[in-house]
Design a protein around this motif. Structure first.
Motif, PDB file in Angstrom:
ATOM      1  N   GLY A   6      17.095  40.327  34.482  1.00 12.75           N
ATOM      2  CA  GLY A   6      16.397  39.405  35.360  1.00 12.75           C
ATOM      3  C   GLY A   6      16.756  37.940  35.203  1.00 12.75           C
ATOM      4  O   GLY A   6      15.998  37.065  35.618  1.00 12.75           O
ATOM      5  N   ASN A   7      17.931  37.653  34.652  1.00 14.50           N
ATOM      6  CA  ASN A   7      18.318  36.252  34.439  1.00 14.50           C
ATOM      7  C   ASN A   7      19.025  35.619  35.636  1.00 14.50           C
ATOM      8  O   ASN A   7      19.475  34.484  35.575  1.00 14.50           O
ATOM      9  CB  ASN A   7      19.176  36.118  33.178  1.00 14.50           C
ATOM     10  CG  ASN A   7      20.553  36.746  33.325  1.00 14.50           C
ATOM     11  OD1 ASN A   7      20.835  37.433  34.308  1.00 14.50           O
ATOM     12  ND2 ASN A   7      21.401  36.527  32.341  1.00 14.50           N
ATOM     13  N   GLY A   8      19.153  36.372  36.731  1.00 11.54           N
ATOM     14  CA  GLY A   8      19.786  35.823  37.928  1.00 11.54           C
ATOM     15  C   GLY A   8      21.291  35.949  37.940  1.00 11.54           C
ATOM     16  O   GLY A   8      21.948  35.445  38.850  1.00 11.54           O
ATOM     17  N   GLU A   9      21.853  36.603  36.931  1.00 11.80           N
ATOM     18  CA  GLU A   9      23.306  36.775  36.831  1.00 11.80           C
ATOM     19  C   GLU A   9      23.600  38.214  36.420  1.00 11.80           C
ATOM     20  O   GLU A   9      22.760  38.894  35.845  1.00 11.80           O
ATOM     21  CB  GLU A   9      23.887  35.812  35.807  1.00 11.80           C
ATOM     22  CG  GLU A   9      23.623  34.364  36.154  1.00 11.80           C
ATOM     23  CD  GLU A   9      23.944  33.419  35.017  1.00 11.80           C
ATOM     24  OE1 GLU A   9      24.365  32.297  35.321  1.00 11.80           O
ATOM     25  OE2 GLU A   9      23.756  33.790  33.840  1.00 11.80           O
ATOM     26  N   ILE A  10      24.808  38.649  36.733  1.00 13.70           N
ATOM     27  CA  ILE A  10      25.240  39.992  36.355  1.00 13.70           C
ATOM     28  C   ILE A  10      26.309  39.854  35.285  1.00 13.70           C
ATOM     29  O   ILE A  10      27.329  39.184  35.492  1.00 13.70           O
ATOM     30  CB  ILE A  10      25.797  40.751  37.577  1.00 13.70           C
ATOM     31  CG1 ILE A  10      24.720  40.875  38.653  1.00 13.70           C
ATOM     32  CG2 ILE A  10      26.332  42.119  37.171  1.00 13.70           C
ATOM     33  CD1 ILE A  10      25.232  41.355  39.985  1.00 13.70           C
ATOM     34  N   LYS A  12      28.920  41.811  32.369  1.00 16.68           N
ATOM     35  CA  LYS A  12      29.874  42.913  32.463  1.00 16.68           C
ATOM     36  C   LYS A  12      29.207  44.273  32.247  1.00 16.68           C
ATOM     37  O   LYS A  12      29.530  45.251  32.919  1.00 16.68           O
ATOM     38  CB  LYS A  12      31.032  42.712  31.483  1.00 16.68           C
ATOM     39  CG  LYS A  12      32.266  43.507  31.870  1.00 16.68           C
ATOM     40  CD  LYS A  12      33.462  43.167  31.007  1.00 16.68           C
ATOM     41  CE  LYS A  12      34.144  41.925  31.507  1.00 16.68           C
ATOM     42  NZ  LYS A  12      35.456  41.690  30.905  1.00 16.68           N
ATOM     43  N   GLU A  13      28.262  44.359  31.336  1.00 11.61           N
ATOM     44  CA  GLU A  13      27.575  45.625  31.080  1.00 11.61           C
ATOM     45  C   GLU A  13      26.714  46.030  32.277  1.00 11.61           C
ATOM     46  O   GLU A  13      26.676  47.198  32.655  1.00 11.61           O
ATOM     47  CB  GLU A  13      26.718  45.542  29.815  1.00 11.61           C
ATOM     48  CG  GLU A  13      25.929  46.798  29.525  1.00 11.61           C
ATOM     49  CD  GLU A  13      26.778  48.073  29.364  1.00 11.61           C
ATOM     50  OE1 GLU A  13      26.191  49.169  29.483  1.00 11.61           O
ATOM     51  OE2 GLU A  13      27.996  48.000  29.120  1.00 11.61           O
ATOM     52  N   ASP A  46      34.181  31.665  39.143  1.00  9.97           N
ATOM     53  CA  ASP A  46      34.284  30.455  38.328  1.00  9.97           C
ATOM     54  C   ASP A  46      34.667  30.746  36.872  1.00  9.97           C
ATOM     55  O   ASP A  46      34.710  29.851  36.034  1.00  9.97           O
ATOM     56  CB  ASP A  46      33.003  29.628  38.388  1.00  9.97           C
ATOM     57  CG  ASP A  46      31.773  30.399  37.932  1.00  9.97           C
ATOM     58  OD1 ASP A  46      31.914  31.525  37.407  1.00  9.97           O
ATOM     59  OD2 ASP A  46      30.659  29.867  38.122  1.00  9.97           O
ATOM     60  N   ARG A  47      34.931  32.005  36.571  1.00  7.43           N
ATOM     61  CA  ARG A  47      35.427  32.443  35.257  1.00  7.43           C
ATOM     62  C   ARG A  47      34.522  32.022  34.097  1.00  7.43           C
ATOM     63  O   ARG A  47      34.989  31.665  33.023  1.00  7.43           O
ATOM     64  CB  ARG A  47      36.838  31.933  35.010  1.00  7.43           C
ATOM     65  CG  ARG A  47      37.851  32.359  36.052  1.00  7.43           C
ATOM     66  CD  ARG A  47      38.148  33.830  35.913  1.00  7.43           C
ATOM     67  NE  ARG A  47      39.160  34.261  36.854  1.00  7.43           N
ATOM     68  CZ  ARG A  47      38.923  35.084  37.870  1.00  7.43           C
ATOM     69  NH1 ARG A  47      37.724  35.564  38.074  1.00  7.43           N
ATOM     70  NH2 ARG A  47      39.885  35.438  38.680  1.00  7.43           N
ATOM     71  N   ASP A  48      33.201  32.103  34.332  1.00 10.97           N
ATOM     72  CA  ASP A  48      32.278  31.723  33.262  1.00 10.97           C
ATOM     73  C   ASP A  48      31.697  32.932  32.529  1.00 10.97           C
ATOM     74  O   ASP A  48      30.793  32.792  31.720  1.00 10.97           O
ATOM     75  CB  ASP A  48      31.154  30.833  33.800  1.00 10.97           C
ATOM     76  CG  ASP A  48      30.250  31.549  34.799  1.00 10.97           C
ATOM     77  OD1 ASP A  48      30.561  32.686  35.195  1.00 10.97           O
ATOM     78  OD2 ASP A  48      29.230  30.954  35.188  1.00 10.97           O
ATOM     79  N   GLY A  49      32.222  34.120  32.819  1.00  8.69           N
ATOM     80  CA  GLY A  49      31.783  35.311  32.103  1.00  8.69           C
ATOM     81  C   GLY A  49      30.535  35.969  32.661  1.00  8.69           C
ATOM     82  O   GLY A  49      29.985  36.878  32.043  1.00  8.69           O
ATOM     83  N   LYS A  50      30.106  35.529  33.832  1.00  7.93           N
ATOM     84  CA  LYS A  50      28.965  36.159  34.485  1.00  7.93           C
ATOM     85  C   LYS A  50      29.108  35.993  35.995  1.00  7.93           C
ATOM     86  O   LYS A  50      29.769  35.074  36.473  1.00  7.93           O
ATOM     87  CB  LYS A  50      27.656  35.580  33.983  1.00  7.93           C
ATOM     88  CG  LYS A  50      27.608  34.095  33.925  1.00  7.93           C
ATOM     89  CD  LYS A  50      26.483  33.609  33.028  1.00  7.93           C
ATOM     90  CE  LYS A  50      26.593  32.120  32.866  1.00  7.93           C
ATOM     91  NZ  LYS A  50      26.880  31.587  31.625  1.00  7.93           N
ATOM     92  N   ILE A  51      28.494  36.909  36.721  1.00  4.15           N
ATOM     93  CA  ILE A  51      28.555  36.861  38.182  1.00  4.15           C
ATOM     94  C   ILE A  51      27.219  36.310  38.667  1.00  4.15           C
ATOM     95  O   ILE A  51      26.176  36.922  38.452  1.00  4.15           O
ATOM     96  CB  ILE A  51      28.796  38.265  38.765  1.00  4.15           C
ATOM     97  CG1 ILE A  51      30.102  38.855  38.217  1.00  4.15           C
ATOM     98  CG2 ILE A  51      28.818  38.215  40.293  1.00  4.15           C
ATOM     99  CD1 ILE A  51      30.252  40.344  38.438  1.00  4.15           C
ATOM    100  N   ASN A  52      27.279  35.143  39.296  1.00  4.84           N
ATOM    101  CA  ASN A  52      26.057  34.551  39.828  1.00  4.84           C
ATOM    102  C   ASN A  52      26.087  34.608  41.353  1.00  4.84           C
ATOM    103  O   ASN A  52      27.037  35.114  41.953  1.00  4.84           O
ATOM    104  CB  ASN A  52      25.876  33.121  39.315  1.00  4.84           C
ATOM    105  CG  ASN A  52      27.065  32.243  39.630  1.00  4.84           C
ATOM    106  OD1 ASN A  52      27.670  32.348  40.693  1.00  4.84           O
ATOM    107  ND2 ASN A  52      27.426  31.373  38.701  1.00  4.84           N
TER     108      ASN A  52
END
Length: 98
Positions: A6-10, A12-13, A46-52
């Motif tokens: 629920g943090n608003g981002e996806i 890799k897991e 944006d290559r920040d390690g999460k999908i927003n």
């Protein structure tokens, strides 16, 4: 729900879990680490390690543009007289090819 924490981002897991759920094989064996990495890299603009939301929106717009482009190519190949409509004759010719 894809965003499990629920943090608003996806992360890799979370993406891997989604891909396993969407995998057509019953055991998720089609979802390898390489597959997850490739999909994740495609979506993480944006290559920040999460999908927003911004990453997803950018990917979606690009996908929509690709789809429109492909539809136009197919349409134009059927609309042989290039008048912007597909006539019965053009459909007949198309069906004869199939």
């Amino acid at each position: 729900q894809v965003d499990v924490d629920g943090n608003g981002e996806i992360d890799k897991e979370e993406l891997r879990v989604l891909l396993v759920r969407l995998d057509s094989s019953s055991d998720g064996s089609g979802v390898t680490g390489d597959v997850v990495d490739k999909v994740f890299d495609t979506l993480d603009a944006d290559r920040d390690g999460k999908i927003n939301k911004s990453d997803f929106k950018q990917w979606y717009i690009q996908s929509e543009e690709r789809i429109r482009s492909r539809v136009k190519i197919v349409f134009d190949s059927i609309d042989t007289d290039q008048n912007g409509t597909i006539s019965r004759e053009e459909i007949r010719v198309l069906l004869e090819k199939v």
